[in-house]
Scaffold this active site. Structure first.
Site, PDB file in Angstrom:
ATOM      1  N   SER A 147      32.455  46.482  36.389  1.00 49.80           N
ATOM      2  CA  SER A 147      31.506  45.399  36.640  1.00 49.80           C
ATOM      3  C   SER A 147      30.110  45.978  36.794  1.00 49.80           C
ATOM      4  O   SER A 147      29.934  47.098  37.277  1.00 49.80           O
ATOM      5  CB  SER A 147      31.887  44.630  37.909  1.00 49.80           C
ATOM      6  OG  SER A 147      30.878  43.704  38.262  1.00 49.80           O
TER       7      SER A 147
ATOM      8  N   TYR B  35      34.460  44.227  46.607  1.00 51.21           N
ATOM      9  CA  TYR B  35      34.548  44.185  45.149  1.00 51.21           C
ATOM     10  C   TYR B  35      33.594  45.191  44.517  1.00 51.21           C
ATOM     11  O   TYR B  35      33.971  45.972  43.630  1.00 51.21           O
ATOM     12  CB  TYR B  35      34.226  42.769  44.670  1.00 51.21           C
ATOM     13  CG  TYR B  35      34.302  42.590  43.171  1.00 51.21           C
ATOM     14  CD1 TYR B  35      35.523  42.436  42.530  1.00 51.21           C
ATOM     15  CD2 TYR B  35      33.149  42.568  42.396  1.00 51.21           C
ATOM     16  CE1 TYR B  35      35.601  42.265  41.153  1.00 51.21           C
ATOM     17  CE2 TYR B  35      33.204  42.398  41.021  1.00 51.21           C
ATOM     18  CZ  TYR B  35      34.438  42.246  40.410  1.00 51.21           C
ATOM     19  OH  TYR B  35      34.498  42.080  39.050  1.00 51.21           O
TER      20      TYR B  35
END
Length: 726
Positions: free
Chosen positions: A593, A606
């Site tokens: 990401s 995350y």
């Protein structure tokens, strides 16, 4: 009418609603739906119909016949060639003036080119070499099939006598002759001399029969097959037909253990020039054969029906291995020795029978491998091809069983076999085939394929020619992805003893990638389905929205790292064994990401887990080099179709950002609103889509495009300055 060994599937209620060409398609599909009647891609059906000439408007007789390369089971109207019948008959005068004439002369082959001048109504479907058989037989409907019982008679040493005993004067024997113009003339003469005959056994080839009514022709085909099958059944002695049992069959669990151990290694051995994909066949008739005393002798004879050995090559590789007392390592040694011997034999076969104008040798590796106790492994450039190869050799085994039960099985002479395998017309057909797609012959496992990026990646890679194992924690979603793919590419019908071996270009499997045993089990299924693994794509991930307090519970922190970091490591670590066994270059792509380098309030677990995943990419690139390239793709937020954005989270985000919406709108519309908002944050002002990520992953998987790239993380985020490399 009812039969003992075949099924009458004709339904007048269906057939009577169809036009004459539709009835031909219907009849063909019925005949092609049973592998015992005709093999995939083999056989021909035809009807002579009255059509209106598009120029003169006058009624003309037109031969509709299955076109070159078509398959009876799946044929549609577009798979049938149409030719002026009178023009085809007129070709006989041209042929009569040619010298020399004969089944293996340039004159014979030249006639195929003239078929194009007989095409009715500019039909683009190419006529097959069997066209003269259908044209010259003076009946309206003709079925040419490759039924196992009839080929057994056609390959028996006493074939002519057996044909008379079974059929009397209704079906006559025709000596082996390569399909084409001469064989059509021979059948025309047979019909002239024997007007009461209704069919012929074509030596070494199959059955052809005719009638003036299409339903009658279909039922005649079934009856003639059933007569041969009933006759052979009276003499069948089971495995004793093959000389009795020499080796016992292993249990299913034992077979799978052996296959999982040898398949990737064997695939590597057979993929030195071009990669191949496997189909495993462990049905009872195959196990009876490979475990029998006479299996080595009969396997060495090879197949007889031309359609069979074009797929199975001149013969299979039989490996003499005792499954009860010898180890898998011994099996590998025997396979290695067998491969070397097979290649030498095939080169000698090619050199002994080649002619000055023969095409180059196409490869000396076997396409069928027979292993006592285990079964058969068939190989091909695609899953479909290997599945069909398995089907063909399964049929060949039954042909040998039938022939040996009443006589002695005979294969085509080697020169005849060579002339078929390296026929100039076959070579021309191969050269006309479109080039292979970029990921043809490649096996890809996509973890996270049940939704979002993973699903789109799986679909994209199949479009490029790969076969895909769609893996996901949500098993039904993974299977839905596979089903969607199979609807797009066509599933085909498998012939293997287990469902997994009968799969098509995609399979859906459930896996928890944080559970090493579950990963190992899923990869075992991938091996059994396709023979190995080339590329691994991991798109699965976990995002846990923080609670209102902003504090992240320890368990949720652990869950995030377990899924986003430990899971990809476990999958890569287990895949490493397959890659090392194959010794073929591969690739691994992990979806991370852009958040890995852009800290954000509210997604600490995350973001830090994705930063760790970025470094995992670099570590794995070192660990798996030089065999496997390892890269990452770092998307910005992809809302479209994402399992991480259920409706509740989308609505919460819209509320948080003050984006107007209507709660009655469907989820995808709400997702698009959120995606448009996120788009305003990047330099290109464009939403980040599933297709964007799938294209990036395809580039990294491809061996032609970024083949020298490893250890890199490719951002696909529309341009987020905070994420720029620094």
């Amino acid at each position: 009418m009812t039969f003992t060994f075949v099924e009458n599937r004709w339904d007048d209620a269906v057939a009577d609603q169809l036009d004459p060409l539709g009835r031909l398609v219907y009849r063909s599909n019925l005949l092609g739906s049973d592998w015992r009647i005709t093999n995939t891609g083999g056989g021909n059906t035809s009807s002579k119909l009255i059509e209106r000439d598009p120029i003169t408007g006058e009624p003309v007789e037109v031969l509709w016949v299955k076109g070159s390369g078509g398959d009876l089971r799946t044929a549609t109207r577009k798979n049938f060639a149409s030719l002026y019948q009178q023009k085809l008959l007129a070709l006989q005068e041209i042929y009569a003036r040619m010298e020399p004439r004969g089944p293996k002369t340039p004159a014979e082959d030249a006639m195929v080119e003239l078929f194009r001048h007989c095409v009715f109504n500019l039909n683009p479907c190419a006529p097959s070499i069997d066209t003269p058989l259908h044209s010259f037989i003076p009946y309206r409907h003709v079925d040419h099939t490759h039924p196992v019982p009839c080929i057994a008679i056609a390959t028996a040493k006493d074939g002519p006598d057996l044909t008379r005993e079974i059929y009397g004067d209704e079906v006559l024997w025709v000596d082996w002759q390569r399909p084409g113009f001469e064989l059509g003339l021979k059948l025309q003469e047979l019909c002239r001399r024997h007007p009461s005959a209704r069919g012929a056994i074509l030596g070494g080839h199959g059955l052809i029969n005719w009638a003036d009514d299409d339903k009658e022709c279909y039922l005649l085909t079934l009856r003639l097959i059933d007569q041969a099958a009933q006759y052979l059944a009276r003499f069948d002695r089971g495995i004793e037909t093959f000389g009795g049992r020499k080796y016992p069959a292993l249990s299913e669990a034992e077979r799978e253990a052996v296959l999982v151990e040898i398949l990737p290694w064997l695939r590597g051995q057979l993929s030195q020039e071009k990669r191949v994909i496997a189909t495993v066949e462990t049905s009872e008739n195959v196990l009876d054969f490979v475990n029998a005393n006479r299996a080595p002798e009969l396997a060495e004879l090879g197949t007889s029906c031309p359609d069979h050995f074009l797929r199975t090559k001149i013969k299979p590789l039989y490996v003499d291995w005792n499954p009860t007392v010898e180890s898998v390592e011994v099996l590998k040694e025997r396979l290695q020795e067998g491969l070397e011997r097979y290649r030498a034999d095939y080169r000698a076969y090619y050199e002994a029978h080649r002619k000055p104008d023969s095409p180059p040798m196409r490869g000396a590796d076997p396409t069928v491998v027979l292993i006592p106790g285990v079964g058969m492994i068939a190989w091909g450039k695609t899953k479909s091809e290997s599945r069909v190869t398995a089907e063909f050799y399964k049929s060949a085994i039954e042909v040998m069983r039938g022939a040996e039960s009443v006589s002695t099985y005979t294969a085509l002479p080697r020169q005849e076999a060579f002339d078929i395998e390296y026929w100039a017309l076959e070579e021309a057909k191969l050269r006309r085939m479109p080039p292979e797609k970029e990921l043809a012959r490649q096996i890809v496992a996509v973890v996270g394929a049940g939704s979002g990026i993973g699903r789109r990646v799986a679909e994209r890679l199949v479009q490029e020619g790969a076969v895909v194992a769609a893996l996901d924690l949500n098993g039904p979603a993974a299977r839905e992805t596979a089903d969607r793919i199979l609807e797009q590419v066509g599933m085909g019908i498998g012939v293997a003893g287990t469902g997994i071996s009968a799969c098509g270009d995609a399979i859906g499997l459930e896996v928890d990638m944080t559970d090493r045993e579950a990963v190992r089990r899923a990869l075992r299924w991938v091996i059994l389905a396709y023979g190995g693994l080339d590329h691994l794509v991991i798109t699965a991930g976990l995002y846990v929205p923080p609670p209102p307090t902003g504090e992240i519970p320890d368990a949720r922190w652990d869950d995030t790292f377990r899924v986003n970091v430990t899971g990809p490591f476990i999958v890569a670590d287990e895949a490493r064994r397959i890659w090392e066994a194959q010794e073929l270059p591969g690739s691994l792509v992990i979806t991370t990401s852009v958040n890995a380098v852009v800290p954000k309030v509210g997604s600490m677990a995350y973001d830090t887990s994705k930063a760790a995943a970025n470094h995992l990419v670099r570590e794995l690139a070192l660990a798996l080099a030089p065999l496997v390239r390892v890269n990452g793709v770092a998307p910005a937020t992809v809302v479209e179709g994402s399992a991480m954005f259920p409706r509740e989270r989308v609505i919460a985000s819209l509320l948080r950002y003050g984006i107007p919406f209507d709660e009655n709108e469907d989820t995808e519309t709400l997702r698009q609103r959120l995606a448009d908002f996120y788009a305003r944050r990047n330099l290109l002002k464009a939403p980040i889509t599933l297709d964007d990520q799938a294209e990036a992953i395809f580039l990294l998987v491809s061996g032609r495009r970024l083949s020298k790239t490893t250890g890199q993380v490719l951002h696909v985020d529309g341009g987020i300055p905070e994420g720029f490399l620094r």
